[in-house]
Design a protein around this motif. Structure first.
Motif, PDB file in Angstrom:
ATOM      1  N   VAL A  37      45.410  26.306  40.118  1.00 30.25           N
ATOM      2  CA  VAL A  37      46.547  27.113  39.681  1.00 30.25           C
ATOM      3  C   VAL A  37      46.035  28.251  38.794  1.00 30.25           C
ATOM      4  O   VAL A  37      46.530  29.373  38.864  1.00 30.25           O
ATOM      5  CB  VAL A  37      47.589  26.246  38.946  1.00 30.25           C
ATOM      6  N   GLY A  38      45.010  27.983  38.002  1.00 34.98           N
ATOM      7  CA  GLY A  38      44.442  29.023  37.143  1.00 34.98           C
ATOM      8  C   GLY A  38      43.944  30.213  37.947  1.00 34.98           C
ATOM      9  O   GLY A  38      44.210  31.369  37.596  1.00 34.98           O
ATOM     10  N   ASP A  39      43.242  29.942  39.046  1.00 33.49           N
ATOM     11  CA  ASP A  39      42.763  31.034  39.899  1.00 33.49           C
ATOM     12  C   ASP A  39      43.933  31.816  40.486  1.00 33.49           C
ATOM     13  O   ASP A  39      43.911  33.043  40.542  1.00 33.49           O
ATOM     14  CB  ASP A  39      41.883  30.502  41.028  1.00 33.49           C
ATOM     15  N   SER A  40      44.965  31.101  40.921  1.00 33.26           N
ATOM     16  CA  SER A  40      46.142  31.765  41.492  1.00 33.26           C
ATOM     17  C   SER A  40      46.847  32.619  40.457  1.00 33.26           C
ATOM     18  O   SER A  40      47.220  33.768  40.736  1.00 33.26           O
ATOM     19  CB  SER A  40      47.110  30.718  42.056  1.00 33.26           C
ATOM     20  N   VAL A  41      47.030  32.090  39.265  1.00 34.45           N
ATOM     21  CA  VAL A  41      47.730  32.837  38.207  1.00 34.45           C
ATOM     22  C   VAL A  41      46.900  34.048  37.785  1.00 34.45           C
ATOM     23  O   VAL A  41      47.448  35.138  37.589  1.00 34.45           O
ATOM     24  CB  VAL A  41      48.073  31.922  37.016  1.00 34.45           C
ATOM     25  N   ARG A  42      45.593  33.893  37.677  1.00 32.77           N
ATOM     26  CA  ARG A  42      44.748  35.047  37.328  1.00 32.77           C
ATOM     27  C   ARG A  42      44.853  36.139  38.385  1.00 32.77           C
ATOM     28  O   ARG A  42      44.921  37.328  38.068  1.00 32.77           O
ATOM     29  CB  ARG A  42      43.299  34.606  37.123  1.00 32.77           C
ATOM     30  N   ARG A  43      44.900  35.754  39.628  1.00 31.62           N
ATOM     31  CA  ARG A  43      45.042  36.741  40.704  1.00 31.62           C
ATOM     32  C   ARG A  43      46.381  37.472  40.584  1.00 31.62           C
ATOM     33  O   ARG A  43      46.456  38.689  40.693  1.00 31.62           O
ATOM     34  CB  ARG A  43      44.934  36.055  42.063  1.00 31.62           C
ATOM     35  N   VAL A  44      47.431  36.719  40.333  1.00 27.34           N
ATOM     36  CA  VAL A  44      48.768  37.311  40.195  1.00 27.34           C
ATOM     37  C   VAL A  44      48.825  38.230  38.983  1.00 27.34           C
ATOM     38  O   VAL A  44      49.338  39.354  39.073  1.00 27.34           O
ATOM     39  CB  VAL A  44      49.842  36.198  40.102  1.00 27.34           C
ATOM     40  N   THR A  45      48.276  37.791  37.846  1.00 27.46           N
ATOM     41  CA  THR A  45      48.345  38.635  36.648  1.00 27.46           C
ATOM     42  C   THR A  45      47.531  39.904  36.826  1.00 27.46           C
ATOM     43  O   THR A  45      47.934  40.971  36.374  1.00 27.46           O
ATOM     44  CB  THR A  45      47.868  37.883  35.384  1.00 27.46           C
ATOM     45  N   THR A  46      46.413  39.805  37.522  1.00 30.43           N
ATOM     46  CA  THR A  46      45.564  40.980  37.735  1.00 30.43           C
ATOM     47  C   THR A  46      46.178  41.953  38.734  1.00 30.43           C
ATOM     48  O   THR A  46      46.335  43.137  38.443  1.00 30.43           O
ATOM     49  CB  THR A  46      44.171  40.537  38.238  1.00 30.43           C
ATOM     50  N   ARG A 101      57.544  29.593  44.301  1.00 31.41           N
ATOM     51  CA  ARG A 101      57.558  30.925  43.697  1.00 31.41           C
ATOM     52  C   ARG A 101      56.142  31.445  43.463  1.00 31.41           C
ATOM     53  O   ARG A 101      55.888  32.632  43.644  1.00 31.41           O
ATOM     54  CB  ARG A 101      58.361  30.914  42.403  1.00 31.41           C
ATOM     55  N   LEU A 102      55.218  30.557  43.070  1.00 30.35           N
ATOM     56  CA  LEU A 102      53.831  30.996  42.898  1.00 30.35           C
ATOM     57  C   LEU A 102      53.258  31.436  44.243  1.00 30.35           C
ATOM     58  O   LEU A 102      52.568  32.460  44.326  1.00 30.35           O
ATOM     59  CB  LEU A 102      52.976  29.881  42.284  1.00 30.35           C
ATOM     60  N   LEU A 122      52.956  38.355  47.564  1.00 34.57           N
ATOM     61  CA  LEU A 122      53.228  39.706  47.079  1.00 34.57           C
ATOM     62  C   LEU A 122      51.928  40.388  46.659  1.00 34.57           C
ATOM     63  O   LEU A 122      51.711  41.566  46.945  1.00 34.57           O
ATOM     64  CB  LEU A 122      54.221  39.667  45.918  1.00 34.57           C
ATOM     65  N   ALA A 123      51.036  39.649  46.014  1.00 34.45           N
ATOM     66  CA  ALA A 123      49.727  40.208  45.641  1.00 34.45           C
ATOM     67  C   ALA A 123      48.965  40.647  46.891  1.00 34.45           C
ATOM     68  O   ALA A 123      48.336  41.709  46.897  1.00 34.45           O
ATOM     69  CB  ALA A 123      48.919  39.188  44.837  1.00 34.45           C
ATOM     70  N   ASP A 124      49.051  39.844  47.955  1.00 31.93           N
ATOM     71  CA  ASP A 124      48.419  40.232  49.224  1.00 31.93           C
ATOM     72  C   ASP A 124      48.990  41.553  49.720  1.00 31.93           C
ATOM     73  O   ASP A 124      48.259  42.431  50.169  1.00 31.93           O
ATOM     74  CB  ASP A 124      48.645  39.164  50.304  1.00 31.93           C
ATOM     75  N   GLU A 125      50.312  41.695  49.646  1.00 26.50           N
ATOM     76  CA  GLU A 125      50.954  42.926  50.112  1.00 26.50           C
ATOM     77  C   GLU A 125      50.508  44.132  49.287  1.00 26.50           C
ATOM     78  O   GLU A 125      50.285  45.212  49.836  1.00 26.50           O
ATOM     79  CB  GLU A 125      52.477  42.801  50.041  1.00 26.50           C
ATOM     80  N   VAL A 126      50.395  43.942  47.979  1.00 30.92           N
ATOM     81  CA  VAL A 126      49.937  45.033  47.108  1.00 30.92           C
ATOM     82  C   VAL A 126      48.524  45.440  47.499  1.00 30.92           C
ATOM     83  O   VAL A 126      48.214  46.624  47.604  1.00 30.92           O
ATOM     84  CB  VAL A 126      50.020  44.624  45.618  1.00 30.92           C
TER      85      VAL A 126
END
Length: 171
Positions: free
Chosen positions: A19-28, A67-68, A74-78
């Protein structure tokens, strides 16, 4: 008592990564704070912190997981070129997802059937040698694409099933 390493390994088993890796990706990528991610997921900031840091294996609410996954999509789309101006509105939509989004529509294709179709298509348009060469050619720039070419173009059903399990959170 389960230590953080074991907890993180369990997260990777459950979610295909920590989850940490996923959240870091989303925050970045989405430029959200961890508190903003927590609000979007519908969990408290301390709860998110505990899961991110491996003090808890998972969220108690499956909606937070959904939601995560939506934030990761959404990060992929960006990364594929979605204008950043659209991110705030899309994050708001993710925050409003409800439990009806947790189940696949009944008419959605089975992922294993899709994997077979992808494998069939790749093998219909290129030989094994061509698929291996294509995978080698894109590996440096797009390692995940190279893996798809190798697994579905050259691999067997067991390898395809294992890959699907690892990437199911992306689907």
């Amino acid at each position: 008592m389960t230590g953080p390493r074991t907890t993180l390994e369990e997260q990777a088993r459950l979610y295909g990564g920590t989850v940490g890796d996923s959240v870091r990706r989303v925050t970045t990528v989405l430029r959200l704070s961890q508190a903003g991610v927590a609000r979007t997921l519908g969990v408290s900031a301390p709860m998110l912190s505990q899961v991110v840091n491996g003090h808890r294996v998972k969220f108690g609410n499956p909606l937070a997981v959904q939601r995560l996954r939506s934030l990761l999509a959404l990060a992929d789309e960006v990364e594929r070129g979605l204008p950043f101006e659209e991110v705030a509105a899309r994050v708001e939509l993710v925050a409003r997802e409800d439990s009806t989004t947790l189940s696949r529509p009944e008419d959605a294709p089975d992922p294993a059937v899709v994997a077979g179709a992808v494998a069939g298509l790749l093998r219909a348009v290129a030989s094994g040698r061509q698929l291996a060469a294509a995978a080698d050619a894109v590996a440096a720039q797009a390692p995940d694409l190279a893996e798809v070419l190798r697994v579905y173009g050259l691999g067997g059903p067991d390898e395809q099933r294992a890959h699907l399990e690892r990437v199911a959170h992306l689907l």
